[in-house]
Each structure stands twice: as C-alpha cells, then as structure tokens.
Scaffold this active site. Sequence first.
Site, PDB file in Angstrom:
ATOM      1  CG  ASP A 163     -34.188  26.668  84.212  1.00  0.00           C
ATOM      2  OD1 ASP A 163     -34.920  27.376  84.934  1.00  0.00           O
ATOM      3  OD2 ASP A 163     -34.426  25.491  83.954  1.00  0.00           O
ATOM      4  CG  ASP A 179     -31.967  25.477  77.509  1.00  0.00           C
ATOM      5  OD1 ASP A 179     -31.677  26.031  78.582  1.00  0.00           O
ATOM      6  OD2 ASP A 179     -33.072  24.972  77.276  1.00  0.00           O
TER       7      ASP A 179
HETATM    8  N1  GLY Z   1     -33.290  23.779  82.221  1.00  0.00           N
HETATM    9  C1  GLY Z   1     -34.262  22.787  82.404  1.00  0.00           C
HETATM   10  C2  GLY Z   1     -34.144  22.039  83.664  1.00  0.00           C
HETATM   11  O1  GLY Z   1     -33.392  22.377  84.551  1.00  0.00           O
HETATM   12  O2  GLY Z   1     -34.834  21.052  83.777  1.00  0.00           O
END
Ligand code: GLY
Length: 401
Positions: A176, A111
Amino acid sequence: MKLKFLSTLALAVIAVQCAPKTDIIQDNIENAKIQLKSLIEASEAGDTVRIPSTYKDGEIVYVPTDDWVSGFFAGTLWYMYELTGDEYWADHARKHTEVLDSIQYLKWHHDIGFMIYDSYGNGLRLKNIDGYKDVIVNAAKSLSTRFRPAAGVIQSWDADRGWQGTRGWKCPVIIDNMMNLELLIKATEFTGDSTFYKIAVSHADNTMKNHYRPDYSTYHVVDYDPETGEVRGRCTAQGYSDESAWARGQAWSLYGYTVMFRYTGDMKYLERAQKVADYLLNNPNMPEDLVPYWDFDCPDIPDTYRDASSAAVIASALYELYGFTANDLYKEKADKMIESLSSPAYRAEPGTNGGFILMHSVGSIPHGSSIDVPLNYADYYFLEALIRKGNIEKGLAPVKY
Ligand code: GLY
C-alpha cells in the site's frame, strides 16, 4: 518528464469510437450528487466537521483525522467539483480538507500520502489555494522521517504499536505504501529539493525487488531489518494467507507503479505495472464482472466477499495505463469494471447506504473490520476512474496532474 504516447489525432479517433451509448458518467454524477449531499449534511451537522468512512448497522461511522482514510472524503468532494464545475462541491471539499491541517505533522504511520495528497493535493491542483503547497511539503518531510536508509524503504507501520506490535516485525513495509510516493515527488517539484524524489524512487525500486512473486502478485507485508537492510520475512496482514494475493494489495501495486511511471518516465515501472495488469486480468479467480473477491486465493471463492474498492482502484489505474500504452484491453476492462460498479449489484439506490455511493467493499477480514460495507475510498477511486474515463472519451490524457 511528461509522456504522451497517444497523438492528438489518435485521441480524437478514440473519442469518437469510445462515445458511450448511454451516458454512464452523467448517470453516476447525478446519483453521486444525491448521495454525497446527504453525507455532507450529516458530517457537517455538529459543531465540528466529521469524516465519514463507512456505514454500519444503520449508522455513518466517522473517523479521527489521523485515520488512514481521513483524506478520501475531502478528495471525493474535490472530484465532484472536477466532474461538475459546481462551486458547492469545492466549498465543502475545502472544509473537509482543512479539518486535516494538523496531519501534515503526523509521523507515526506512512499513510500521510493518502491523507494529504487526496485532500490538499486535489485542492491545490483544482483551485491553487494559498498555503496548500506548504502543507504538502510539510507532510512530505513528516513521511521522510520514516525512511530507513539501510533498507532503502519507508517504514509503513511502527513495530511497537497496536496490533502490529504483536507480530514481531522490525520494519514492516506494505505494498500500500506505493500510494504515498506521489506526495514526495510533488514535494520535490515544489521545493527543488531532490531528497523527497530520491526516497520515492528508492522505495519503489526496493519494493519492486522484494515484494513480488514470480507471477507478479505481491506480498502484503515485507519486514526489513532497519540496521542491515536484510529482508526478515514476507507475510500478510489483511489477506487470506501469507502466500495469497490480497486483492486491494494487488490494486495498490498496479496503481503505484503506474504513478511512478507517470512521474519518472522509467520504463521499468511501466513494465511492472503491465505485468501486474496481466496477472490481474488473466487471473482464473477474477470473476466475470471484474469486481474481485477480497483475496484472489481465498479457498471459499465463489462463496466469499467481493471488494468493490479493489475494482475501483484497478479501473482507475487501468485508464491511466491505457493512456501510456494505447492498449485497448486496459480500457475495455476498466469500462467493464465501471459498468459493473454502476449496476444495482454494487451501486446503492439513492437515499440508501448512508449516502455512500458503492456497496460491497472489504476493509480487513482477518481483523474482522468493515466487511461487505461501503468504504469512502471505494467511492473516491470510483469517481477518479469516471474522471479518467471521461477524459479519454473526450480525447484528452486520462490524468491531469
Ligand atoms: N491501506 C490499507 C488498506 O488498503 O486497507
């Protein structure tokens, strides 16, 4: 390659046609000023700058710098600077950005794209601050350590850590992860080293191949064998079931391929984004107000939670997609989402909601975390969508990058 499909004249006509009857953008800015000032005061009240993520049981919840949501509050403040031109917001945005300094070296999850690009990336774009490029390049180097060449993808989560360690995965990749690719593309722009760009394209291409169902909904998780590159399985982590369409995952999918088209000009990415938009906008379980339920296939619909964060991400992506296609439907639907999110059904009264702008988002129902609460990323993408809407209505390209 920069693409502008709308001529200046066409944009000027759109600007007149789109001139809002009531200024929903200004109204939201005034509201956000009150809310975010109170969040700044709270988060800067102690010895260190803290990162607000949500509001629960009457308390603001703060996260450590290595949490995946740590860049959104800084990014929200940068967007307030972009919306108002007021240095107050830039000063506080900078404080909340620089508290993330060590994250450029984070290698244990994917992330870092969200975290560093929303904070340092926006700071660089708006203020060209010395040293921010270096942070972005270092972060791209860290993210690149998670690239698994045999599979051609970036590994999202470690397979032996936390709750993920209980799932039997080898190389889990979540949809994601499409949101982390902009960081890599920018690192190539800054350094001339094409390695980062190639990783981003490889990841996007393999995700396109392996994550999607025939209807262009996406699985949440695809697990790869990092030695052979084979797909070991497809499932969910945050959705209702392995075969369901978790709403925010669909939002990341739409946004991710729109951004890939922005930077590559490759039509297959634009086509994919349009297929995802079709899936979303024609989904029988999309509610009238266009704020999705947390999962499009949750059997409890309509008696289940909405996810305002998904609506904000989708609206923002649809504005950009409109800029590439001139398809009025995308703008109409994005406008409707903004109208809904700006209504008392989703936008908190000033002085409430812990200072967050929007109510009614969902973090992860299967994990029992952050259910029907404000979330800092809902606010971030909501303000981003307002900026894009405003740009379009002024006859400009939706995204300045
Ligand atoms: N990337 C984690 C979410 O969207 O909850």
